[in-house]
Design a protein around this motif. Sequence first.
Motif, PDB file in Angstrom:
ATOM      1  N   ARG A  54       0.695  -1.219   0.012  1.00 52.11           N
ATOM      2  CA  ARG A  54       0.005  -0.046   0.098  1.00 52.11           C
ATOM      3  C   ARG A  54       0.680   1.256   0.171  1.00 52.11           C
ATOM      4  N   ALA A  55       2.005   0.959   0.574  1.00 57.44           N
ATOM      5  CA  ALA A  55       3.018   2.245   0.743  1.00 57.44           C
ATOM      6  C   ALA A  55       3.676   2.614  -0.699  1.00 57.44           C
ATOM      7  N   PHE A  56       4.155   1.748  -0.991  1.00 57.85           N
ATOM      8  CA  PHE A  56       5.060   1.783  -2.269  1.00 57.85           C
ATOM      9  C   PHE A  56       4.461   1.663  -3.907  1.00 57.85           C
ATOM     10  N   ALA A  57       3.152   0.883  -3.885  1.00 54.70           N
ATOM     11  CA  ALA A  57       2.909   0.430  -5.159  1.00 54.70           C
ATOM     12  C   ALA A  57       2.110   1.543  -5.783  1.00 54.70           C
ATOM     13  N   PRO A  58       1.277   2.476  -5.042  1.00 51.10           N
ATOM     14  CA  PRO A  58       0.424   3.493  -5.620  1.00 51.10           C
ATOM     15  C   PRO A  58       1.436   4.325  -6.758  1.00 51.10           C
ATOM     16  N   ARG A  59       2.494   4.702  -6.435  1.00 56.64           N
ATOM     17  CA  ARG A  59       3.564   5.252  -7.336  1.00 56.64           C
ATOM     18  C   ARG A  59       3.900   4.404  -8.456  1.00 56.64           C
ATOM     19  N   MET A  60       4.203   3.441  -8.245  1.00 56.63           N
ATOM     20  CA  MET A  60       4.411   2.475  -9.475  1.00 56.63           C
ATOM     21  C   MET A  60       3.438   2.403 -10.296  1.00 56.63           C
ATOM     22  N   VAL A  61       2.225   2.339  -9.952  1.00 55.19           N
ATOM     23  CA  VAL A  61       0.938   2.190 -10.687  1.00 55.19           C
ATOM     24  C   VAL A  61       0.853   3.722 -11.645  1.00 55.19           C
ATOM     25  N   GLU A  62       1.108   4.812 -10.766  1.00 56.97           N
ATOM     26  CA  GLU A  62       0.930   6.103 -11.425  1.00 56.97           C
ATOM     27  C   GLU A  62       2.147   6.047 -12.522  1.00 56.97           C
ATOM     28  N   ARG A  63       3.277   5.713 -12.503  1.00 59.25           N
ATOM     29  CA  ARG A  63       4.357   5.611 -13.377  1.00 59.25           C
ATOM     30  C   ARG A  63       4.199   4.275 -14.445  1.00 59.25           C
ATOM     31  N   GLY A  64       3.330   3.460 -14.141  1.00 54.49           N
ATOM     32  CA  GLY A  64       3.218   2.224 -15.154  1.00 54.49           C
ATOM     33  C   GLY A  64       4.301   1.330 -15.270  1.00 54.49           C
ATOM     34  N   LEU A  67      -1.344 -12.749  -1.381  1.00 56.11           N
ATOM     35  CA  LEU A  67      -1.308 -11.297  -1.508  1.00 56.11           C
ATOM     36  C   LEU A  67      -0.590 -10.902  -2.837  1.00 56.11           C
ATOM     37  N   VAL A  68       0.674 -11.773  -3.120  1.00 53.46           N
ATOM     38  CA  VAL A  68       1.391 -11.705  -4.208  1.00 53.46           C
ATOM     39  C   VAL A  68       0.560 -11.926  -5.530  1.00 53.46           C
ATOM     40  N   ARG A  69      -0.026 -13.047  -5.464  1.00 53.50           N
ATOM     41  CA  ARG A  69      -1.020 -13.324  -6.526  1.00 53.50           C
ATOM     42  C   ARG A  69      -2.315 -12.401  -6.956  1.00 53.50           C
ATOM     43  N   THR A  70      -2.540 -11.751  -6.033  1.00 59.00           N
ATOM     44  CA  THR A  70      -3.519 -10.912  -5.925  1.00 59.00           C
ATOM     45  C   THR A  70      -3.208  -9.634  -6.373  1.00 59.00           C
ATOM     46  N   LEU A  71      -1.957  -9.195  -5.853  1.00 58.31           N
ATOM     47  CA  LEU A  71      -1.441  -7.755  -6.378  1.00 58.31           C
ATOM     48  C   LEU A  71      -1.019  -7.887  -7.731  1.00 58.31           C
ATOM     49  N   ALA A  72      -0.365  -9.295  -8.081  1.00 61.82           N
ATOM     50  CA  ALA A  72       0.134  -9.080  -9.583  1.00 61.82           C
ATOM     51  C   ALA A  72      -1.331  -9.101 -10.557  1.00 61.82           C
ATOM     52  N   ALA A  73      -2.481  -9.689  -9.949  1.00 59.31           N
ATOM     53  CA  ALA A  73      -3.595  -9.623 -10.774  1.00 59.31           C
ATOM     54  C   ALA A  73      -4.139  -8.018 -10.841  1.00 59.31           C
ATOM     55  N   GLU A  74      -4.082  -7.363  -9.871  1.00 58.87           N
ATOM     56  CA  GLU A  74      -4.584  -6.061  -9.695  1.00 58.87           C
ATOM     57  C   GLU A  74      -3.716  -5.226 -10.412  1.00 58.87           C
ATOM     58  N   LEU A  75      -2.479  -5.248 -10.131  1.00 59.89           N
ATOM     59  CA  LEU A  75      -1.513  -4.198 -10.524  1.00 59.89           C
ATOM     60  C   LEU A  75      -0.892  -4.510 -12.176  1.00 59.89           C
ATOM     61  N   GLY A  76      -1.143  -5.784 -12.525  1.00 56.66           N
ATOM     62  CA  GLY A  76      -0.672  -6.105 -13.928  1.00 56.66           C
ATOM     63  C   GLY A  76      -0.840  -5.039 -14.923  1.00 56.66           C
ATOM     64  N   PRO A  77      -2.332  -4.942 -14.957  1.00 59.13           N
ATOM     65  CA  PRO A  77      -2.852  -3.908 -16.142  1.00 59.13           C
ATOM     66  C   PRO A  77      -2.162  -2.475 -16.012  1.00 59.13           C
ATOM     67  N   ASP A  78      -1.506  -2.199 -15.046  1.00 59.35           N
ATOM     68  CA  ASP A  78      -0.765  -0.971 -14.898  1.00 59.35           C
ATOM     69  C   ASP A  78       0.841  -1.206 -14.856  1.00 59.35           C
ATOM     70  N   GLY A  79       1.285  -2.361 -15.317  1.00 62.55           N
ATOM     71  CA  GLY A  79       2.564  -2.502 -15.583  1.00 62.55           C
ATOM     72  C   GLY A  79       3.458  -2.745 -14.418  1.00 62.55           C
ATOM     73  N   VAL A  80       2.779  -3.156 -13.378  1.00 65.14           N
ATOM     74  CA  VAL A  80       3.612  -3.396 -12.197  1.00 65.14           C
ATOM     75  C   VAL A  80       3.467  -4.872 -11.787  1.00 65.14           C
ATOM     76  N   ARG A  81       4.750  -5.627 -11.846  1.00 62.79           N
ATOM     77  CA  ARG A  81       4.896  -6.987 -11.491  1.00 62.79           C
ATOM     78  C   ARG A  81       5.174  -7.221 -10.177  1.00 62.79           C
ATOM     79  N   VAL A  82       4.603  -8.525  -9.497  1.00 66.53           N
ATOM     80  CA  VAL A  82       4.735  -8.753  -8.204  1.00 66.53           C
ATOM     81  C   VAL A  82       4.871 -10.174  -8.399  1.00 66.53           C
ATOM     82  N   ASN A  83       5.981 -10.750  -7.489  1.00 67.64           N
ATOM     83  CA  ASN A  83       6.419 -12.042  -7.584  1.00 67.64           C
ATOM     84  C   ASN A  83       6.965 -12.580  -6.116  1.00 67.64           C
ATOM     85  N   ALA A  84       7.052 -13.745  -5.856  1.00 65.38           N
ATOM     86  CA  ALA A  84       7.898 -14.225  -4.758  1.00 65.38           C
ATOM     87  C   ALA A  84       9.040 -15.083  -4.981  1.00 65.38           C
TER      88      ALA A  84
END
Length: 276
Positions: free
Chosen positions: A141-151, A183-200
Motif C-alpha cells: 500500500r505504501a510503495f505500489a501506488p506510485r509504481m501504478v502512477e508511473r506504469g 497477496l502476491v498473486r492478488t497484487l499481480a492480478a490487480e496491478l498487472g494492467p498498470d505495468g507493475v509485476r509482483v512475484n515471490a
Amino acid sequence: MTSLDYARMFRLDGRHAVVVGCGGIGAEIAAGLAAQGARVSCLDKDEAVAVAVRDRLSRNESDGEAGTGDGDGTGGAGHAAYPVDVRAEGALARVAEELGDVDVLVLTAAMNVRKRLLDYTGEEFDRVVGLNLRATFDAARAFAPRMVERGTGSVVVLTSIRAVTVEPGQGVYAATKAGAMQLVRTLAAELGPDGVRVNAVAPGVVETPLTQQIRDDAEWGRAYAEKSALGRWARPEEIVGAVCWLASDAASFVTGSQVMVDGGWTAVDGRFTPPT
C-alpha cells in the motif's frame, strides 16, 4: 528485432531499489541489486544494520566491485539507510513518501516463533502475523501506488518453502508465508494492467544467524540438509540471483509467480533414497 537488449537485460542501471529487512539474506540482496547498477535504499528496524549495508555497498563501488547507477552523490551511487519499524502504524507510508519514485521493492523482513499451535499465545500469533503478513500488505500500500502512477515497477516478496510444506512447530509462520503468497498473486492480478509485476522468491533452509541454533544441533542440521536434492543448506548469496532476475527486464513477462530456491526440497519425496 527484439526490443530486449540481451546484453543488458539483467542490469538495473538508473533504477531505485528498496530492500525492507537488511539482515542476513537482505544484506546480500541489497549487494546484488547494487552490483547490477541499482541505487539501493536499505530499510531495517535496526538502524546500525541498515547503515552497515549501505556503507558496504558504497565501499564496493569505491573499490570497483559494483555497477554504477544514476546516484544523487550521497555515498557511492546514492545508497541510503533508514531505520523503520514496519509494524509501526504509518511507518512505511512515511518512508515511501520521503523516498519518492521506487522501481524495485524487495520485502525480506520476517520472524518465527517455533511452537506447536496449541502452545501459542495470542500475543505471539499477532507478532508473527503482524510482521510477516501485515507488513507485506502495508508495504504494498505504501510503495505500489506510485509504481501504478508511473506504469512500471517490480515487487519481490520473500516467502518460504513453508508456504507450501510444513512441519510441527511451524504452523503460524507457514500460514503467514502462504498468506503472503496469496497477496502476491492478488497484487499481480490487480496491478498487472498498470505495468507493475509482483512475484515471490521462496528460499529453503539458509545459513544465516537466525538458523544458527538449528545448525548447532548436528542431527537437526543434517536432517535439513539431506531433505534437499542438493544435500546441503543454502548460502545467503544463493538467493540473490532469483531476486535480481525478477527485478530486471529479463523477467518482464513474469508476474504472480513463486520461484523456489530450495535446492530441490519441494521436488523430492522425503529423506530416504530407496534401492532402485
